[in-house]
Design a protein around this motif. Structure first.
Motif, PDB file in Angstrom:
ATOM      1  N   LYS A 142      19.717  15.562  15.037  1.00 11.02           N
ATOM      2  CA  LYS A 142      19.748  16.543  15.844  1.00 11.02           C
ATOM      3  C   LYS A 142      18.370  17.445  16.274  1.00 11.02           C
ATOM      4  O   LYS A 142      17.977  17.674  17.477  1.00 11.02           O
ATOM      5  CB  LYS A 142      20.765  17.605  15.438  1.00 11.02           C
ATOM      6  CG  LYS A 142      22.204  17.561  16.042  1.00 11.02           C
ATOM      7  CD  LYS A 142      22.827  18.680  15.266  1.00 11.02           C
ATOM      8  CE  LYS A 142      23.269  19.760  16.049  1.00 11.02           C
ATOM      9  NZ  LYS A 142      24.155  20.958  15.710  1.00 11.02           N
ATOM     10  N   LEU A 143      17.582  17.319  15.200  1.00 14.80           N
ATOM     11  CA  LEU A 143      16.275  18.199  15.419  1.00 14.80           C
ATOM     12  C   LEU A 143      15.451  17.138  16.246  1.00 14.80           C
ATOM     13  O   LEU A 143      14.422  17.675  16.876  1.00 14.80           O
ATOM     14  CB  LEU A 143      15.578  18.457  13.977  1.00 14.80           C
ATOM     15  CG  LEU A 143      14.208  18.736  13.826  1.00 14.80           C
ATOM     16  CD1 LEU A 143      14.073  20.355  14.516  1.00 14.80           C
ATOM     17  CD2 LEU A 143      13.904  19.074  12.132  1.00 14.80           C
ATOM     18  N   GLY A 144      15.640  15.965  16.068  1.00 13.68           N
ATOM     19  CA  GLY A 144      14.859  14.963  16.844  1.00 13.68           C
ATOM     20  C   GLY A 144      15.075  14.935  18.128  1.00 13.68           C
ATOM     21  O   GLY A 144      14.315  14.366  19.012  1.00 13.68           O
ATOM     22  N   ARG A 145      16.273  15.460  18.512  1.00 12.30           N
ATOM     23  CA  ARG A 145      16.348  15.564  20.072  1.00 12.30           C
ATOM     24  C   ARG A 145      15.902  16.714  20.750  1.00 12.30           C
ATOM     25  O   ARG A 145      16.117  17.097  21.998  1.00 12.30           O
ATOM     26  CB  ARG A 145      17.928  15.480  20.335  1.00 12.30           C
ATOM     27  CG  ARG A 145      18.718  14.186  19.742  1.00 12.30           C
ATOM     28  CD  ARG A 145      20.098  14.242  19.780  1.00 12.30           C
ATOM     29  NE  ARG A 145      20.718  13.134  19.298  1.00 12.30           N
ATOM     30  CZ  ARG A 145      22.144  13.190  19.019  1.00 12.30           C
ATOM     31  NH1 ARG A 145      22.798  14.170  18.877  1.00 12.30           N
ATOM     32  NH2 ARG A 145      22.453  11.944  18.332  1.00 12.30           N
ATOM     33  N   VAL A 146      15.477  17.768  20.039  1.00  9.01           N
ATOM     34  CA  VAL A 146      14.944  19.074  20.482  1.00  9.01           C
ATOM     35  C   VAL A 146      13.806  18.817  21.543  1.00  9.01           C
ATOM     36  O   VAL A 146      12.607  18.390  21.109  1.00  9.01           O
ATOM     37  CB  VAL A 146      14.587  19.926  19.523  1.00  9.01           C
ATOM     38  CG1 VAL A 146      13.914  21.422  20.001  1.00  9.01           C
ATOM     39  CG2 VAL A 146      15.851  20.349  18.577  1.00  9.01           C
ATOM     40  N   GLY A 147      13.925  19.295  23.089  1.00 10.89           N
ATOM     41  CA  GLY A 147      12.854  19.434  23.808  1.00 10.89           C
ATOM     42  C   GLY A 147      12.097  18.063  23.871  1.00 10.89           C
ATOM     43  O   GLY A 147      10.757  18.015  24.213  1.00 10.89           O
ATOM     44  N   VAL A 148      12.811  16.816  24.021  1.00 15.36           N
ATOM     45  CA  VAL A 148      12.285  15.584  24.063  1.00 15.36           C
ATOM     46  C   VAL A 148      11.785  15.566  25.523  1.00 15.36           C
ATOM     47  O   VAL A 148      12.279  15.967  26.409  1.00 15.36           O
ATOM     48  CB  VAL A 148      13.338  14.544  23.896  1.00 15.36           C
ATOM     49  CG1 VAL A 148      13.069  13.253  24.424  1.00 15.36           C
ATOM     50  CG2 VAL A 148      13.604  14.345  22.275  1.00 15.36           C
ATOM     51  N   LYS A 149      10.586  14.855  25.756  1.00 17.89           N
ATOM     52  CA  LYS A 149       9.950  14.834  27.176  1.00 17.89           C
ATOM     53  C   LYS A 149      10.359  13.278  27.665  1.00 17.89           C
ATOM     54  O   LYS A 149      10.136  12.245  26.676  1.00 17.89           O
ATOM     55  CB  LYS A 149       8.245  14.873  27.089  1.00 17.89           C
ATOM     56  CG  LYS A 149       8.123  16.091  26.264  1.00 17.89           C
ATOM     57  CD  LYS A 149       8.312  17.243  27.136  1.00 17.89           C
ATOM     58  CE  LYS A 149       7.737  18.711  26.490  1.00 17.89           C
ATOM     59  NZ  LYS A 149       8.274  19.047  25.042  1.00 17.89           N
ATOM     60  N   THR A 150      10.671  13.203  29.051  1.00 16.35           N
ATOM     61  CA  THR A 150      10.598  11.830  29.465  1.00 16.35           C
ATOM     62  C   THR A 150      10.135  12.161  30.960  1.00 16.35           C
ATOM     63  O   THR A 150       9.664  13.024  31.546  1.00 16.35           O
ATOM     64  CB  THR A 150      12.236  11.492  29.667  1.00 16.35           C
ATOM     65  OG1 THR A 150      12.552  12.678  30.555  1.00 16.35           O
ATOM     66  CG2 THR A 150      12.720  11.202  28.598  1.00 16.35           C
ATOM     67  N   GLY A 151      10.077  10.876  31.551  1.00 16.68           N
ATOM     68  CA  GLY A 151       9.527  10.926  32.867  1.00 16.68           C
ATOM     69  C   GLY A 151       8.049  11.452  33.184  1.00 16.68           C
ATOM     70  O   GLY A 151       6.999  11.147  32.426  1.00 16.68           O
ATOM     71  N   ARG A 152       8.026  12.370  34.030  1.00 14.04           N
ATOM     72  CA  ARG A 152       6.748  13.075  34.404  1.00 14.04           C
ATOM     73  C   ARG A 152       6.190  14.058  33.440  1.00 14.04           C
ATOM     74  O   ARG A 152       5.109  14.369  33.632  1.00 14.04           O
ATOM     75  CB  ARG A 152       6.578  13.545  35.934  1.00 14.04           C
ATOM     76  CG  ARG A 152       6.567  12.762  36.964  1.00 14.04           C
ATOM     77  CD  ARG A 152       7.184  13.289  38.160  1.00 14.04           C
ATOM     78  NE  ARG A 152       6.746  12.429  39.372  1.00 14.04           N
ATOM     79  CZ  ARG A 152       5.814  12.818  40.289  1.00 14.04           C
ATOM     80  NH1 ARG A 152       4.895  13.911  39.992  1.00 14.04           N
ATOM     81  NH2 ARG A 152       5.393  11.946  41.139  1.00 14.04           N
TER      82      ARG A 152
END
Ligand code: HEM
Ligand SMILES: *[C@@H]1O[C@H](CO)[C@@H](O)[C@H](O)[C@H]1NC(C)=O
Ligand SMILES: CC(=O)N[C@H]1CO[C@H](CO)[C@@H](O)[C@@H]1O
Length: 324
Positions: free
Chosen positions: A302-312
């Protein structure tokens, strides 16, 4: 249940999974096409680094926490400061982030870059995630499958650290609200605090707690003089000691057993046992290491999903310590 209802249920479930972007974008085997051996390569590099310095183990685990809590799990914690930008590393709270943690990630990245098809294909944020799973497992903690596919963030400022990290003097209410801001529950907070089963702290973090008028009465009467010996009032501010006095080099549930005996290192650790909201969970995990391991794994994912960046919002850095 009728087949129709079951179909409707699974439709709703898949709809939910598609609409929930944080879990949808990360997946196991994300690099199967580009760098299929990524996990093996990172693990080998870490093994070598740990042989040189065992401090690497807790250092990497803490790095993951600090990375994910400030700006999301995007390796923003890795960025070096420049003349024009004071990066996260430059915040006073970084002082305690051990250089071996940063170095381990740099070494793993070098090992990946030495393999032609992996070169600049794996994000630093994912390297931190894999490395963290590995170090936990190497010192006796559970193994788990990591979700991958994070991009590296495009900003890192010392100012962004302010107020993001929980403090060792926090009570359960403050701790809970810090974790809730990241979508993490009370149980996640209790489970992740179990990370303090390994690693070191500077004496300066607990001087007030063990000496003088603000001395914490919840500290075990046998443990208190030991702590005072290790950390006298005029201690060298660089001195570090183990947080788990019983099994400091092993990832286990002794952290919770220590809390039951007044051997929590920080006020924020001991508070988990004194507060009725968290005490039952502390007692459960103190008596059942397997349940703790399961909870820890779930909360780490769950911690590893916090604020994940994708795309631009991100890219894959050529060097973990500088923006492209
Ligand atoms: C619950 C709130 C938390 C507080 C208040 C807290 C605070 C601290 C502090 C003050 C230190 C000592 C730093 C120093 O050297 O002076 C520390 C060390 C450490 N923390 Fe936490 N922490 C928390 C949660 C976590 C979480 C969630 C993790 C990881 C999942 C974690 C992992 C570690 C590790 C492994 C160390 C030892 C680092 C080393 O030996 O290099 N902590 N923590
Ligand atoms: C303090 O630690 C000792 C073991 O050294 C233990 O027997 C005792 O129960 C602890 N005291 C408290 C109040 O938990
Ligand atoms: C590990 C690390 O980068 N530490 C830095 C933290 O910030 C201080 C200044 O506040 C630097 O002197 C350290 O080198």
């Amino acid at each position: 249940m009728s087949t129709n209802k079951m179909n409707l249920l699974s439709l709703l479930l898949s709809l939910f999974l598609t609409l929930n972007p944080t879990s949808a974008q990360l997946r196991r085997n994300f690099y199967a096409g580009s760098c299929p051996n990524v996990e093996q390569i990172v693990r080998n590099a870490l093994g070598q680094k740990i042989q040189q310095s065992s401090i690497t183990v807790p250092a990497v685990l803490r790095l993951y926490f600090h990375d994910c809590f400030v700006n999301g799990c995007d390796a923003s914690v890795m960025i070096d400061s420049t003349k024009n930008n004071k990066a996260e590393k430059d915040h006073p709270e970084n002082l305690s982030l051990s250089a071996d943690g940063f170095d381990a990630i740099v070494k793993a990245k070098q090992a990946l870059d030495a393999v032609p098809n992996c070169r600049n294909k794996v994000s630093c944020a994912d390297i931190i995630t894999i490395a963290t799973r590995d170090v936990v497992n190497i010192v006796g903690g559970p193994w788990y499958d990591v979700e991958l596919g994070r991009l590296d963030g495009l900003s890192s400022t010392a100012a962004s650290v302010e107020g993001m990290l929980p403090q060792p003097t926090d009570d359960v209410s403050k701790l809970t609200s810090h974790f809730a801001k990241k979508g993490l529950s009370l149980d996640d907070m209790i489970a992740l605090s179990g990370a303090h089963t390994i690693g070191l702290s500077h004496c300066t973090q607990v001087l007030d707690r063990i000496h003088g008028v603000r001395q914490d009465p919840s500290i075990n009467a046998t443990y208190l003089p030991q702590l005072r010996d290790l950390c006298p009032r005029d201690v060298d501010p660089r001195k570090e000691i183990f947080m788990d006095p019983t099994t400091p080099g092993k990832f286990d549930n002794v952290y919770y057993q220590n809390l039951q005996q007044g051997r929590g290192f920080f006020k924020s650790d001991q508070a988990l046992f004194s507060d009725p909201r968290s005490k039952p969970t502390v007692n459960l995990w103190a008596s059942n290491g397997q349940l703790f391991n399961q909870a820890f794994v779930n909360s780490m994912i769950k911690l590893g999903r916090v604020g994940v960046k994708t795309g631009r919002d991100g890219n894959i850095r050529r060097s973990c310590e500088t923006f492209n």
